[in-house]
Each structure stands twice: as structure tokens, then as C-alpha cells.
Design an enzyme around this catalytic site. Structure first.
Site, PDB file in Angstrom:
ATOM      1  N   ARG A   1     176.264  -5.176 129.377  1.00  0.00           N
ATOM      2  CA  ARG A   1     176.275  -5.473 127.955  1.00  0.00           C
ATOM      3  C   ARG A   1     177.711  -5.442 127.396  1.00  0.00           C
ATOM      4  NH1 ARG A   1     173.266  -7.074 123.465  1.00  0.00           N
ATOM      5  NH2 ARG A   1     174.192  -6.108 121.659  1.00  0.00           N
TER       6      ARG A   1
ATOM      7  N   ASP B   1     170.997   7.572 122.701  1.00  0.00           N
ATOM      8  CA  ASP B   1     171.339   7.743 124.116  1.00  0.00           C
ATOM      9  C   ASP B   1     170.949   9.121 124.665  1.00  0.00           C
ATOM     10  OD1 ASP B   1     172.242   5.188 124.277  1.00  0.00           O
ATOM     11  OD2 ASP B   1     174.376   5.681 124.371  1.00  0.00           O
TER      12      ASP B   1
ATOM     13  N   CYS C   1     171.277  -2.615 129.547  1.00  0.00           N
ATOM     14  CA  CYS C   1     170.167  -1.744 129.913  1.00  0.00           C
ATOM     15  C   CYS C   1     168.837  -2.432 129.633  1.00  0.00           C
ATOM     16  CB  CYS C   1     170.253  -0.462 129.103  1.00  0.00           C
ATOM     17  SG  CYS C   1     170.604   0.955 130.103  1.00  0.00           S
TER      18      CYS C   1
ATOM     19  N   ARG D   1     168.131  -7.159 123.381  1.00  0.00           N
ATOM     20  CA  ARG D   1     169.474  -6.757 122.931  1.00  0.00           C
ATOM     21  C   ARG D   1     170.150  -7.987 122.329  1.00  0.00           C
ATOM     22  NH1 ARG D   1     171.392  -1.869 125.584  1.00  0.00           N
ATOM     23  NH2 ARG D   1     173.102  -2.011 124.104  1.00  0.00           N
ATOM     24  N   PRO D   2     169.814  -8.318 121.078  1.00  0.00           N
ATOM     25  CA  PRO D   2     170.388  -9.526 120.477  1.00  0.00           C
ATOM     26  C   PRO D   2     171.899  -9.422 120.264  1.00  0.00           C
ATOM     27  CG  PRO D   2     169.088  -8.316 118.852  1.00  0.00           C
ATOM     28  CD  PRO D   2     168.940  -7.591 120.151  1.00  0.00           C
ATOM     29  N   ILE D   3     172.575 -10.573 120.145  1.00  0.00           N
ATOM     30  CA  ILE D   3     174.018 -10.549 119.871  1.00  0.00           C
ATOM     31  C   ILE D   3     174.357 -11.343 118.603  1.00  0.00           C
ATOM     32  CG2 ILE D   3     174.697 -10.176 122.283  1.00  0.00           C
ATOM     33  CD1 ILE D   3     175.450 -13.180 122.365  1.00  0.00           C
ATOM     34  N   ASP D   4     173.286 -11.611 117.811  1.00  0.00           N
ATOM     35  CA  ASP D   4     173.480 -12.422 116.605  1.00  0.00           C
ATOM     36  C   ASP D   4     174.541 -11.842 115.661  1.00  0.00           C
ATOM     37  OD1 ASP D   4     171.698 -10.268 116.373  1.00  0.00           O
ATOM     38  OD2 ASP D   4     170.808 -11.076 114.540  1.00  0.00           O
TER      39      ASP D   4
ATOM     40  N   LYS E   1     181.999   7.059 128.765  1.00  0.00           N
ATOM     41  CA  LYS E   1     181.791   5.652 129.159  1.00  0.00           C
ATOM     42  C   LYS E   1     181.889   4.737 127.927  1.00  0.00           C
ATOM     43  CE  LYS E   1     177.435   3.929 129.675  1.00  0.00           C
ATOM     44  NZ  LYS E   1     177.206   2.717 128.884  1.00  0.00           N
ATOM     45  N   ASN E   2     181.202   5.124 126.860  1.00  0.00           N
ATOM     46  CA  ASN E   2     181.137   4.231 125.700  1.00  0.00           C
ATOM     47  C   ASN E   2     182.427   4.210 124.891  1.00  0.00           C
ATOM     48  OD1 ASN E   2     178.616   3.539 126.466  1.00  0.00           O
ATOM     49  ND2 ASN E   2     177.534   4.624 124.814  1.00  0.00           N
TER      50      ASN E   2
ATOM     51  N   ARG F   1     175.623   3.818 136.679  1.00  0.00           N
ATOM     52  CA  ARG F   1     176.307   3.018 135.658  1.00  0.00           C
ATOM     53  C   ARG F   1     177.006   3.928 134.655  1.00  0.00           C
ATOM     54  NH1 ARG F   1     172.562  -1.727 133.317  1.00  0.00           N
ATOM     55  NH2 ARG F   1     174.396  -1.814 131.991  1.00  0.00           N
TER      56      ARG F   1
HETATM   57  C1  UD1 Z   1     176.227   1.050 121.905  1.00  0.00           C
HETATM   58  C2  UD1 Z   1     176.266   1.885 123.157  1.00  0.00           C
HETATM   59  C3  UD1 Z   1     174.854   2.253 123.588  1.00  0.00           C
HETATM   60  C4  UD1 Z   1     174.115   2.918 122.441  1.00  0.00           C
HETATM   61  C5  UD1 Z   1     174.190   2.069 121.179  1.00  0.00           C
HETATM   62  C6  UD1 Z   1     173.615   2.769 119.954  1.00  0.00           C
HETATM   63  C7  UD1 Z   1     178.245   1.109 124.293  1.00  0.00           C
HETATM   64  C8  UD1 Z   1     178.810   0.412 125.466  1.00  0.00           C
HETATM   65  N1  UD1 Z   1     176.913   1.142 124.214  1.00  0.00           N
HETATM   66  O1  UD1 Z   1     175.532  -0.155 122.250  1.00  0.00           O
HETATM   67  O2  UD1 Z   1     174.939   3.148 124.704  1.00  0.00           O
HETATM   68  O3  UD1 Z   1     172.764   3.103 122.802  1.00  0.00           O
HETATM   69  O4  UD1 Z   1     175.556   1.744 120.868  1.00  0.00           O
HETATM   70  O5  UD1 Z   1     174.257   3.984 119.747  1.00  0.00           O
HETATM   71  O6  UD1 Z   1     178.965   1.647 123.472  1.00  0.00           O
HETATM   72  N2  UD1 Z   1     171.889  -5.407 117.173  1.00  0.00           N
HETATM   73  C9  UD1 Z   1     171.479  -6.641 116.723  1.00  0.00           C
HETATM   74  N3  UD1 Z   1     172.337  -7.686 116.854  1.00  0.00           N
HETATM   75  C10 UD1 Z   1     173.567  -7.563 117.399  1.00  0.00           C
HETATM   76  C11 UD1 Z   1     173.980  -6.299 117.862  1.00  0.00           C
HETATM   77  C12 UD1 Z   1     173.117  -5.224 117.733  1.00  0.00           C
HETATM   78  O7  UD1 Z   1     170.375  -6.785 116.220  1.00  0.00           O
HETATM   79  O8  UD1 Z   1     174.307  -8.566 117.478  1.00  0.00           O
HETATM   80  C13 UD1 Z   1     170.969  -4.256 117.044  1.00  0.00           C
HETATM   81  C14 UD1 Z   1     170.549  -3.670 118.387  1.00  0.00           C
HETATM   82  O9  UD1 Z   1     169.502  -4.391 118.986  1.00  0.00           O
HETATM   83  C15 UD1 Z   1     170.140  -2.286 117.993  1.00  0.00           C
HETATM   84  C16 UD1 Z   1     171.122  -1.958 116.864  1.00  0.00           C
HETATM   85  O10 UD1 Z   1     171.641  -3.190 116.405  1.00  0.00           O
HETATM   86  O11 UD1 Z   1     168.839  -2.272 117.497  1.00  0.00           O
HETATM   87  C17 UD1 Z   1     172.279  -1.071 117.266  1.00  0.00           C
HETATM   88  O12 UD1 Z   1     172.864  -1.535 118.450  1.00  0.00           O
HETATM   89  P1  UD1 Z   1     174.424  -1.355 118.694  1.00  0.00           P
HETATM   90  O13 UD1 Z   1     174.945  -0.217 117.906  1.00  0.00           O
HETATM   91  O14 UD1 Z   1     175.070  -2.671 118.523  1.00  0.00           O
HETATM   92  O15 UD1 Z   1     174.454  -0.979 120.226  1.00  0.00           O
HETATM   93  P2  UD1 Z   1     175.560  -1.387 121.253  1.00  0.00           P
HETATM   94  O16 UD1 Z   1     176.886  -1.430 120.587  1.00  0.00           O
HETATM   95  O17 UD1 Z   1     175.125  -2.572 122.036  1.00  0.00           O
END
Ligand code: UD1
Length: 417
Positions: A92, A306, A116, A121-124, A22-23, A398
């Protein structure tokens, strides 16, 4: 019909096949926005998250179709860089579209993505790093991104985020000049995305290491018609643990054991036998082992977040103590309260849980708090006495394709109810 009824204590035996991850698929599909031709992805499972992303692409003018387990995606007709709000809130992975859409249209509008339900889940980092490539962001409840031209840059990631690394690869592969991503994520899914784009003429170097260099090219070319993504290491790990709690013996076909090294290291010799070949894992339990000691989740190649909920369920069946620290999503422990309803002895302190095993788990009515939490409850139910009713099957769907059917083929009693 949004429930799974799991009857415990049936040993799992036989073979199970795993599909593409999936990922890996989600960013691959998002990257099709960069292409003006059709590509086919092989060995594709039917997953809700994938379908939501495909519907988003369709609503923007793209096309997709399935032919058995081949998924064809064609973004040549895409015309509208607006990610619909309702769908964006559902998954997400809609965030992955930012990089490819800004590259193709030089503008994007959307809302903040969903995902999830295991904490903030920030996007900064997504937005800050895109700004470094020349993107302007107006950031409120609605997001508007625009650029005159994407220009390569040197970007340091404060945390090696999977999604941010993938988004930057997509945004930079057609940008002007060179982009260097420092502290990039090393996950196999990142490597898979880079391999796919490179097969189409991109110049992405160093994927799988902590420094990725992307040389922008003018255009991607239809050099391949089909691409086979990596198989799902989380699905593989989930089946390994499902089998172990039942004292079973299974073969997982299509598994790349290298991607599950940390899990194998943890459970190997713990009263189970594992045999590995290039695309299979054979695992045989020989009774309950002892507690797993200390496990800390962190970015690849460390133990994956995961699989944290699933190994938490497994550790309840082991004699002795297991301590699990969540190093990626600090609050990803919603399943603990559900496992406690089944008599699990788990204490939570901040970003750590302590599991005191072995407790006899018994069936109960529980609810999947999130995707992997749902898998954890299935594992607990398979090993427990009696019947466990897991509500929230839609959440499990999902990320798991026909998990009930696959477990039934192995001899498990898992049925929709
Ligand atoms: C991806 C996977 C998810 C997995 C995660 C970590 C997909 C679709 N999802 O999620 O299943 O659990 O990797 O292996 O591939 N963060 C910030 N700001 C941001 C982005 C991330 O602070 O803008 C933080 C997150 O809150 C978290 C950390 O960075 O604490 C890692 O998250 P990230 O690796 O980005 O996870 P995803 O890519 O969303």
C-alpha cells in the site's frame, strides 16, 4: 518455513527493545525522492514492507544500503518516475511515492497499490487532493499523473487520513505558494515526517494538529546527515499484550509511552502494573483482569486500528465483556474466524465485535489473515493451552522484525516451522 509454532503458557520475563516505526519509515523513505543527497535513518528494523519500497526506489534509479541498523537512502540518481506494477501491487505504501514523485518529475505512472487484506482500500482521497494542487490524473487500472506546476491550495480532508496527509505534505513542500490541509491526520508518524523535512529546510507548521500549513520552499538542503525516526508504537503495544496474556513481567526499551496513551488507559488497573519513564515501559501482570468495556478505534489520539486485532485477542483472556467498534477500516475483523478456531467466544455484528470472556483458548492451526491479525494470533497462542501453528509468517514479517526471536529471548516458545 512459513509458519510460527507457538507453545502457550510460558510467562514472558525480561527486556525487549523496539525499533523505528514501520509507518514512520515508509513515508520518510518516500520523501527521500524529494532530495538530491543521501540521508541515513537510525535504529531501522528489517521489514518486508520497507524492503519492497526500497526495491521500488532502486528500480527507479535510486540507491540504498544498510550498515547494521542504519539505512542510507540516496535518490540523487533517480531518473524514472514509473513505479513498477508488480511491486506497487505488493504494498500500500507505494501510494506515498505519488506526492514526492510528482513533485520531482511532474509526472508519475503506476498501478493501484496493494496492501493489507482487510477490506477495500480506496485511493480516491489521494487522487482528489493531489488534483487540488494542480495534478491531472487519468484514472483506470493504470494511473498516470502529470502537472505543469504544483501550486499550493486549501484542502479539506473528508476523513483525517494518515497517508493522504503525508502525501500532501510531500507534494506541497516544494510547491509554489502555501498549502493548508484541514482535518489533517494527527498521528505521531505525520509529525515525524514533518520534523524530518523541516530539518532539511522545509516549512511545515502545525503537524500533530488538525490544520497543517506548508509554505513551499525552492529546495531541501543536506542540513543533517542522520535522522532517528520515532519508535514503533504498534510493536510496543503488541509486546505489552503478549506479556499480559502470559502473566509475565517485561520492560520495553525505546518505547514512547505518550504514543500508547489509549492502550495504557484501557489496560491500566486491569490487574496489571505499569511503570513509565521517558523511553521505557515496564509492565507486570498479576492475573486475568475483567473485560475492557467499550473500545472504538479512530484516528489518533484515539485507540489505534493497528492494535485492534491484538487487543481483541487479549480480551478473550479477561473475565466479562469487551465490545470493540472498528472506526477506521469497518471490515477489519478477518482474525475473528481464526480466533474462534482456538475456542474464542466472539460475535460480530457489522463494524462491532462482542467478546465474551473468559474462555480457555487452546492451540489450533490458524492463518494470519493480515499483518496485525497475525500478531493477534501470536498473542492468543502465547496465552492458550497447547500448541498453535500460525501460517503466513511472511505476512507478519511485513511489519515485525524478528518477533519470534524477541519473544524467545523473553522466554516464549515461538519458533519458525
Ligand atoms: C495508515 C497506516 C495503517 C493504519 C492506517 C490508519 C501506513 C503505511 N499505514 O494507512 O497501518 O492502519 O493509517 O491508522 O502508515 N481512505 C479513503 N480514501 C483514500 C484514502 C483512505 O477512503 O484515498 C479511507 C480508508 O479506507 C480508511 C480511512 O480513510 O477507511 C483511513 O485510512 P488512512 O488513514 O488513509 O490509512 P493509510 O494511510 O492507508
Amino acid at each position: 518455513m512459513n509458519k510460527l509454532i507457538v507453545k502457550g503458557k510460558n510467562k514472558l520475563y525480561g527486556k525487549v527493545e523496539v525499533k523505528s516505526a514501520k509507518n514512520a519509515l515508509l513515508p520518510l523513505i518516500a520523501s527521500c525522492v524529494l532530495l538530491d543527497f543521501e540521508v541515513g535513518f537510525l535504529n531501522v528494523p528489517r521489514l518486508k514492507d520497507v524492503d519492497v519500497l526500497l526495491e521500488i526506489i532502486k528500480s527507479m534509479g535510486g540507491k540504498y544500503r544498510y550498515d547494521d541498523d542504519v539505512l542510507y537512502v540516496d535518490c540523487s540518481t533517480l531518473y524514472n518516475p514509473e513505479i513498477p506494477c508488480e511491486e506497487a501491487r505488493k504494498i500500500r505504501a507505494s501510494i506515498f511515492l505519488l506526492g514526492s514523485l510528482i513533485s520531482r518529475f511532474h509526472k508519475v505512472s503506476t498501478v493501484r497499490p496493494g496492501g493489507c487484506n482487510f477490506g477495500e482500500r480506496p485511493i480516491d482521497m489521494h487522487l482528489d487532493t493531489l488534483k487540488k494542487l494542480g495534478v491531472e490524473v487519468s484514472n483506470g487500472e493504470y494511473l498516470y499523473l502529470r502537472t505543469d506546476k504544483l501550486k499550493g491550495s486549501k484542502i479539506f480532508l473528508p476523513f483525517s487520513s494518515v497517508g493522504v496527509t503525508e502525501n500532501l505534505i510531500m507534494a506541497s513542500c516544494l510547491a509554489e505558494g502555501e498549502t493548508i490541509i484541514l482535518n489533517s491526520a494527527k498521528e505521531p508518524e505525520v509529525v515525524c515526517l514533518a520534523n524530518f523535512l523541516n530539518r532539511l529546510g522545509a516549512r511545515i507548521y502545525g503537524a500533530g494538529t488538525s490544520q497543517i500549513r506548508v509554505e513551499g520552499v525552492k529546495k531541501l538542503q543536506p542540513k543533517i546527515k542522520y535522522f532517528k525516526p520515532i519508535t514503533d508504537r504498534i510493536e510496543v503495544g503488541t509486546f505489552m499484550l503478549c506479556s499480559l496474556v502470559t502473566g509475565g513481567e517485561i520492560e520495553i526499551d525505546g518505547a514512547d509511552f505518550i504514543h500508547n496513551t489509549e492502550l495504557i488507559k484501557k489496560i491500566h488497573n486491569n490487574t496489571c502494573k505499569i511503570m513509565l519513564s521517558s523511553d521505557k515501559i515496564y509492565i507486570k501482570s498479576s492475573g486475568a483482569g475483567s473485560g475492557l468495556g467499550f473500545i472504538k478505534t479512530a484516528p489518533y489520539p484515539a485507540f489505534p486500528t493497528d492494535l485492534q486485532s491484538q487487543i481483541l485477542a487479549y480480551s478473550c483472556f479477561l473475565r466479562g465483556t469487551t465490545v470493540i467498534e472498528e472506526g477506521v477500516f469497518k471490515t477489519r475483523f478477518k482474525v475473528v474466524d481464526e480466533l474462534k478456531k482456538m475456542n474464542a467466544d466472539i460475535e460480530r455484528v457489522g463494524s462491532r465485535v462482542l467478546v465474551n470472556g473468559k474462555t480457555e483458548l487452546y492451540g489450533a492451526e490458524v492463518t494470519a489473515p493480515d499483518l496485525r491479525g497475525g500478531a493477534s494470533l501470536i498473542i492468543a497462542g502465547l496465552g492458550a493451552d497447547g500448541v498453535t501453528t500460525v501460517s503466513g509468517l511472511d505476512v507478519i514479517k511485513r511489519g515485525y522484525d524478528r518477533i519470534d526471536e524477541k519473544l524467545r529471548i523473553l522466554g516464549g516458545s515461538v519458533n519458525e516451522g
